[in-house]
Design a protein around this motif. Structure first.
Motif, PDB file in Angstrom:
ATOM      1  N   MET A   1     -26.742   7.473  -9.062  1.00  0.00           N
ATOM      2  CA  MET A   1     -26.673   7.226  -7.624  1.00  0.00           C
ATOM      3  C   MET A   1     -25.725   6.048  -7.421  1.00  0.00           C
ATOM      4  O   MET A   1     -25.666   5.132  -8.256  1.00  0.00           O
ATOM      5  CB  MET A   1     -28.037   6.930  -7.034  1.00  0.00           C
ATOM      6  N   ALA A   2     -24.991   6.095  -6.324  1.00  0.00           N
ATOM      7  CA  ALA A   2     -23.967   5.067  -6.125  1.00  0.00           C
ATOM      8  C   ALA A   2     -23.744   4.809  -4.646  1.00  0.00           C
ATOM      9  O   ALA A   2     -24.092   5.632  -3.792  1.00  0.00           O
ATOM     10  CB  ALA A   2     -22.653   5.505  -6.779  1.00  0.00           C
ATOM     11  N   TRP A   3     -23.140   3.662  -4.384  1.00  0.00           N
ATOM     12  CA  TRP A   3     -22.694   3.307  -3.032  1.00  0.00           C
ATOM     13  C   TRP A   3     -21.173   3.195  -3.043  1.00  0.00           C
ATOM     14  O   TRP A   3     -20.590   2.616  -3.966  1.00  0.00           O
ATOM     15  CB  TRP A   3     -23.284   1.971  -2.594  1.00  0.00           C
ATOM     16  N   PHE A   4     -20.572   3.738  -2.014  1.00  0.00           N
ATOM     17  CA  PHE A   4     -19.151   3.598  -1.751  1.00  0.00           C
ATOM     18  C   PHE A   4     -18.998   3.059  -0.335  1.00  0.00           C
ATOM     19  O   PHE A   4     -19.937   3.101   0.449  1.00  0.00           O
ATOM     20  CB  PHE A   4     -18.437   4.956  -1.867  1.00  0.00           C
ATOM     21  N   ARG A   5     -17.822   2.567  -0.021  1.00  0.00           N
ATOM     22  CA  ARG A   5     -17.568   2.109   1.344  1.00  0.00           C
ATOM     23  C   ARG A   5     -16.136   2.424   1.736  1.00  0.00           C
ATOM     24  O   ARG A   5     -15.249   2.542   0.885  1.00  0.00           O
ATOM     25  CB  ARG A   5     -17.855   0.613   1.489  1.00  0.00           C
ATOM     26  N   GLN A   6     -15.944   2.518   3.043  1.00  0.00           N
ATOM     27  CA  GLN A   6     -14.613   2.794   3.570  1.00  0.00           C
ATOM     28  C   GLN A   6     -14.379   1.958   4.806  1.00  0.00           C
ATOM     29  O   GLN A   6     -15.089   2.118   5.811  1.00  0.00           O
ATOM     30  CB  GLN A   6     -14.441   4.285   3.883  1.00  0.00           C
TER      31      GLN A   6
ATOM     32  N   SER B   1     -27.369 -11.470   5.315  1.00  0.00           N
ATOM     33  CA  SER B   1     -27.814 -10.428   4.389  1.00  0.00           C
ATOM     34  C   SER B   1     -28.192  -9.159   5.127  1.00  0.00           C
ATOM     35  O   SER B   1     -28.607  -9.207   6.287  1.00  0.00           O
ATOM     36  CB  SER B   1     -29.036 -10.914   3.593  1.00  0.00           C
ATOM     37  N   LEU B   2     -28.041  -8.048   4.423  1.00  0.00           N
ATOM     38  CA  LEU B   2     -28.513  -6.752   4.892  1.00  0.00           C
ATOM     39  C   LEU B   2     -29.016  -5.969   3.692  1.00  0.00           C
ATOM     40  O   LEU B   2     -28.545  -6.182   2.568  1.00  0.00           O
ATOM     41  CB  LEU B   2     -27.394  -5.948   5.562  1.00  0.00           C
ATOM     42  N   ARG B   3     -29.931  -5.061   3.960  1.00  0.00           N
ATOM     43  CA  ARG B   3     -30.423  -4.181   2.899  1.00  0.00           C
ATOM     44  C   ARG B   3     -30.231  -2.742   3.340  1.00  0.00           C
ATOM     45  O   ARG B   3     -30.798  -2.320   4.350  1.00  0.00           O
ATOM     46  CB  ARG B   3     -31.898  -4.444   2.598  1.00  0.00           C
ATOM     47  N   LEU B   4     -29.440  -2.003   2.586  1.00  0.00           N
ATOM     48  CA  LEU B   4     -29.214  -0.587   2.861  1.00  0.00           C
ATOM     49  C   LEU B   4     -30.146   0.252   2.003  1.00  0.00           C
ATOM     50  O   LEU B   4     -30.442  -0.107   0.860  1.00  0.00           O
ATOM     51  CB  LEU B   4     -27.766  -0.194   2.560  1.00  0.00           C
ATOM     52  N   SER B   5     -30.584   1.374   2.563  1.00  0.00           N
ATOM     53  CA  SER B   5     -31.425   2.311   1.821  1.00  0.00           C
ATOM     54  C   SER B   5     -30.829   3.701   1.891  1.00  0.00           C
ATOM     55  O   SER B   5     -30.133   4.048   2.846  1.00  0.00           O
ATOM     56  CB  SER B   5     -32.848   2.327   2.399  1.00  0.00           C
TER      57      SER B   5
ATOM     58  N   ASN C   1     -35.959   9.727  -5.828  1.00  0.00           N
ATOM     59  CA  ASN C   1     -34.525   9.923  -5.569  1.00  0.00           C
ATOM     60  C   ASN C   1     -34.054   9.041  -4.422  1.00  0.00           C
ATOM     61  O   ASN C   1     -33.364   9.511  -3.505  1.00  0.00           O
ATOM     62  CB  ASN C   1     -34.230  11.403  -5.274  1.00  0.00           C
ATOM     63  N   ALA C   2     -34.441   7.799  -4.469  1.00  0.00           N
ATOM     64  CA  ALA C   2     -34.079   6.847  -3.431  1.00  0.00           C
ATOM     65  C   ALA C   2     -33.482   5.610  -4.065  1.00  0.00           C
ATOM     66  O   ALA C   2     -33.766   5.290  -5.233  1.00  0.00           O
ATOM     67  CB  ALA C   2     -35.310   6.467  -2.616  1.00  0.00           C
ATOM     68  N   MET C   3     -32.666   4.909  -3.315  1.00  0.00           N
ATOM     69  CA  MET C   3     -32.097   3.675  -3.829  1.00  0.00           C
ATOM     70  C   MET C   3     -31.814   2.713  -2.686  1.00  0.00           C
ATOM     71  O   MET C   3     -31.827   3.105  -1.511  1.00  0.00           O
ATOM     72  CB  MET C   3     -30.802   3.934  -4.608  1.00  0.00           C
ATOM     73  N   SER C   4     -31.578   1.452  -3.029  1.00  0.00           N
ATOM     74  CA  SER C   4     -31.280   0.418  -2.044  1.00  0.00           C
ATOM     75  C   SER C   4     -30.089  -0.402  -2.510  1.00  0.00           C
ATOM     76  O   SER C   4     -29.749  -0.418  -3.697  1.00  0.00           O
ATOM     77  CB  SER C   4     -32.481  -0.506  -1.870  1.00  0.00           C
ATOM     78  N   LEU C   5     -29.479  -1.073  -1.568  1.00  0.00           N
ATOM     79  CA  LEU C   5     -28.401  -2.016  -1.858  1.00  0.00           C
ATOM     80  C   LEU C   5     -28.697  -3.295  -1.084  1.00  0.00           C
ATOM     81  O   LEU C   5     -28.601  -3.306   0.157  1.00  0.00           O
ATOM     82  CB  LEU C   5     -27.037  -1.450  -1.461  1.00  0.00           C
ATOM     83  N   GLN C   6     -29.072  -4.338  -1.795  1.00  0.00           N
ATOM     84  CA  GLN C   6     -29.289  -5.639  -1.183  1.00  0.00           C
ATOM     85  C   GLN C   6     -27.959  -6.363  -1.142  1.00  0.00           C
ATOM     86  O   GLN C   6     -27.343  -6.582  -2.191  1.00  0.00           O
ATOM     87  CB  GLN C   6     -30.320  -6.451  -1.983  1.00  0.00           C
TER      88      GLN C   6
ATOM     89  N   GLN D   1     -32.008  22.809   1.152  1.00  0.00           N
ATOM     90  CA  GLN D   1     -30.730  22.101   1.192  1.00  0.00           C
ATOM     91  C   GLN D   1     -30.967  20.607   0.994  1.00  0.00           C
ATOM     92  O   GLN D   1     -31.817  20.018   1.655  1.00  0.00           O
ATOM     93  CB  GLN D   1     -30.033  22.336   2.529  1.00  0.00           C
ATOM     94  N   VAL D   2     -30.213  19.992   0.105  1.00  0.00           N
ATOM     95  CA  VAL D   2     -30.373  18.573  -0.192  1.00  0.00           C
ATOM     96  C   VAL D   2     -29.544  17.736   0.769  1.00  0.00           C
ATOM     97  O   VAL D   2     -28.374  18.046   1.027  1.00  0.00           O
ATOM     98  CB  VAL D   2     -29.955  18.268  -1.638  1.00  0.00           C
ATOM     99  N   GLN D   3     -30.152  16.694   1.303  1.00  0.00           N
ATOM    100  CA  GLN D   3     -29.439  15.761   2.165  1.00  0.00           C
ATOM    101  C   GLN D   3     -29.731  14.337   1.714  1.00  0.00           C
ATOM    102  O   GLN D   3     -30.835  14.013   1.293  1.00  0.00           O
ATOM    103  CB  GLN D   3     -29.871  15.930   3.618  1.00  0.00           C
ATOM    104  N   LEU D   4     -28.710  13.497   1.820  1.00  0.00           N
ATOM    105  CA  LEU D   4     -28.873  12.067   1.593  1.00  0.00           C
ATOM    106  C   LEU D   4     -28.749  11.356   2.930  1.00  0.00           C
ATOM    107  O   LEU D   4     -27.822  11.636   3.694  1.00  0.00           O
ATOM    108  CB  LEU D   4     -27.808  11.540   0.633  1.00  0.00           C
ATOM    109  N   VAL D   5     -29.677  10.460   3.195  1.00  0.00           N
ATOM    110  CA  VAL D   5     -29.688   9.763   4.479  1.00  0.00           C
ATOM    111  C   VAL D   5     -29.703   8.263   4.223  1.00  0.00           C
ATOM    112  O   VAL D   5     -30.599   7.741   3.547  1.00  0.00           O
ATOM    113  CB  VAL D   5     -30.910  10.155   5.326  1.00  0.00           C
ATOM    114  N   GLU D   6     -28.687   7.576   4.786  1.00  0.00           N
ATOM    115  CA  GLU D   6     -28.607   6.126   4.664  1.00  0.00           C
ATOM    116  C   GLU D   6     -29.244   5.477   5.885  1.00  0.00           C
ATOM    117  O   GLU D   6     -29.252   6.051   6.982  1.00  0.00           O
ATOM    118  CB  GLU D   6     -27.154   5.651   4.570  1.00  0.00           C
ATOM    119  N   SER D   7     -29.717   4.251   5.704  1.00  0.00           N
ATOM    120  CA  SER D   7     -30.242   3.461   6.810  1.00  0.00           C
ATOM    121  C   SER D   7     -30.067   1.991   6.479  1.00  0.00           C
ATOM    122  O   SER D   7     -29.820   1.623   5.331  1.00  0.00           O
ATOM    123  CB  SER D   7     -31.717   3.776   7.056  1.00  0.00           C
ATOM    124  N   GLY D   8     -30.181   1.148   7.513  1.00  0.00           N
ATOM    125  CA  GLY D   8     -30.160  -0.293   7.300  1.00  0.00           C
ATOM    126  C   GLY D   8     -28.881  -0.995   7.684  1.00  0.00           C
ATOM    127  O   GLY D   8     -28.797  -2.217   7.582  1.00  0.00           O
ATOM    128  N   GLY D   9     -27.871  -0.264   8.127  1.00  0.00           N
ATOM    129  CA  GLY D   9     -26.643  -0.909   8.536  1.00  0.00           C
ATOM    130  C   GLY D   9     -26.819  -1.669   9.835  1.00  0.00           C
ATOM    131  O   GLY D   9     -27.855  -1.579  10.503  1.00  0.00           O
TER     132      GLY D   9
END
Length: 115
Positions: free
Chosen positions: A34-39, A17-21, A76-81, A1-9
């Motif tokens: 791959m993309a980032w969304f926010r709510q 500044s913050l860096r999300l992974s 299969n990883a990405m970051s958002l600076q 099973q594929v899972q995506l896990v965010e960190s860095g908030g």
């Protein structure tokens, strides 16, 4: 099973500044996109930034020049600076991965920009 896990908030002051992974676990071929969304509270989920396998990127107008998306395709990883953060950037940030025909979402990580 594929899972995506965010960190860095976390909590950061305006202008900071913050860096999300985001990292994928499980057996999956490389994500095409791959993309980032926010709510934010009381608002719909909105697009923040995306990056395709070839490296091309796209950003929402509200974050252009302040946020930078990058990825490590082999992992299969990405970051958002995120730089020059503003209170209006406060939201839960979600990672999204597309491996046609499947779409995967992470559980989200909270980013709060406040003094």
């Amino acid at each position: 099973q594929v899972q995506l896990v965010e960190s860095g908030g976390g909590l950061v002051q305006p202008g900071g500044s913050l860096r999300l992974s985001c990292a994928a676990s499980g057996s999956i071929a490389s994500f095409a996109v791959m993309a980032w969304f926010r709510q934010a509270p009381g608002k719909q989920r909105e697009f923040v930034a995306s990056i395709i396998n070839g490296g091309s990127t796209d950003y929402a107008d509200s974050v252009k020049g302040r946020f930078t998306i990058s990825r490590v395709s082999a992992k299969n990883a990405m970051s958002l600076q995120m730089d020059s953060l503003k209170p209006e950037d406060t939201a839960v940030y979600y990672c999204k991965g597309v491996s046609h025909p499947y779409v995967y979402w992470g559980q989200g990580t909270q980013v709060t920009v406040s003094s």
